[in-house]
Design an enzyme around this catalytic site. Structure first.
Site, PDB file in Angstrom:
ATOM      1  N   THR A   1      36.009 -26.376  91.920  1.00  0.00           N
ATOM      2  CA  THR A   1      37.096 -26.003  91.037  1.00  0.00           C
ATOM      3  C   THR A   1      36.518 -25.247  89.859  1.00  0.00           C
ATOM      4  O   THR A   1      35.440 -25.604  89.374  1.00  0.00           O
ATOM      5  CB  THR A   1      37.863 -27.240  90.524  1.00  0.00           C
ATOM      6  OG1 THR A   1      38.560 -26.921  89.305  1.00  0.00           O
ATOM      7  CG2 THR A   1      36.927 -28.399  90.231  1.00  0.00           C
TER       8      THR A   1
ATOM      9  N   CYS B   1      40.101 -19.097  89.908  1.00  0.00           N
ATOM     10  CA  CYS B   1      40.674 -20.379  90.319  1.00  0.00           C
ATOM     11  C   CYS B   1      40.466 -20.441  91.820  1.00  0.00           C
ATOM     12  O   CYS B   1      40.759 -19.465  92.526  1.00  0.00           O
ATOM     13  CB  CYS B   1      42.152 -20.469  89.967  1.00  0.00           C
ATOM     14  SG  CYS B   1      42.943 -21.953  90.611  1.00  0.00           S
TER      15      CYS B   1
END
Length: 229
Positions: free
Chosen positions: A83, A196
């Site tokens: 992440t 992202c």
């Protein structure tokens, strides 16, 4: 082959892509029946998202640090935090474990330098775009960063949380992202960071006119480099 420790679940949609890319790359490089040696800790994203929403980054850091220690104890040789946003607490993870954390921003910066670029756009969650933990680390490595503003910033963030983390991929959102990238390119961005890990489910190099730096794929391939190096 060294063992890769994947710290995922944020969201599992992109963590699954990490697992796929890592194993495909090992098979391609070694051939035969080879696959990657992987340990994965996959957290409940609802818990992490609640901490993000309330700004309780200390608790999020403690949670992920505990998972990192568990991966190390299980035999992982490195840590890959699957992440971008949660690299905000990378320091807590690094402090908790003695094995290296392969930092997603450093991997991305290396790819940008390899491409000969120095001014790029950054798409990601609101946290990643507005807060300094990604931008300043890139700037420290000589890379200027442009981020969306206003409605464009809100759109990029909303699509991630309302659609992509739930596995929803919409053509309209793809078109909207392409328009955001075009405006950033007009403002001077030489390339775009898909900052992202879920964004790679929506757009890629074939969708925009500037070079794309897909952080999930870059990060996963760096983990393979470590494992086989």
């Amino acid at each position: 082959m060294r063992t890769i420790g994947l710290l995922g679940g944020m969201s599992w949609e992109s963590s699954a892509l990490y697992y796929q890319v890592v194993n495909e790359a090992v098979r391609e490089r070694l051939g035969g029946y080879h696959s990657a040696k992987v340990l994965m800790s996959s957290v409940d994203f609802a818990e992490v998202e609640a901490m993000q929403a309330t700004g309780d980054w200390d608790a999020a850091g403690e949670l992920l640090a505990a998972e990192a220690r568990a991966l190390e104890a299980a035999g992982a040789d490195c840590l890959v935090l699957c992440t971008n946003t949660m690299h905000k607490v990378a320091g807590a993870i690094e402090a908790a474990a003695s094995i290296p954390l392969l930092h997603i921003v450093d991997v991305t910066a290396a790819a940008i330098h390899d491409a000969g670029l120095s001014r790029v756009a950054l798409l990601g969650t609101r946290f990643t775009m507005e807060q300094p933990f990604v931008r300043e680390r890139l700037e420290a490595q000589g890379i200027e960063v442009l981020v969306p503003t206003g409605d464009d910033l809100e759109l990029v963030h909303r699509v991630i949380y309302d659609e992509l983390v739930h596995g929803v991929v919409r053509d309209g959102s793809r078109s909207a992202y392409v328009d955001v990238v075009a405006r950033l390119a007009t403002a001077g961005a030489e390339g775009v960071i898909l900052g992202c890990t879920e964004i790679e489910l929506l757009i890629g190099a074939d969708d925009v006119e500037v070079p794309v730096f897909a952080t999930t794929r870059l990060h996963a391939l760096a983990a393979v480099d470590f494992a086989l190096g």
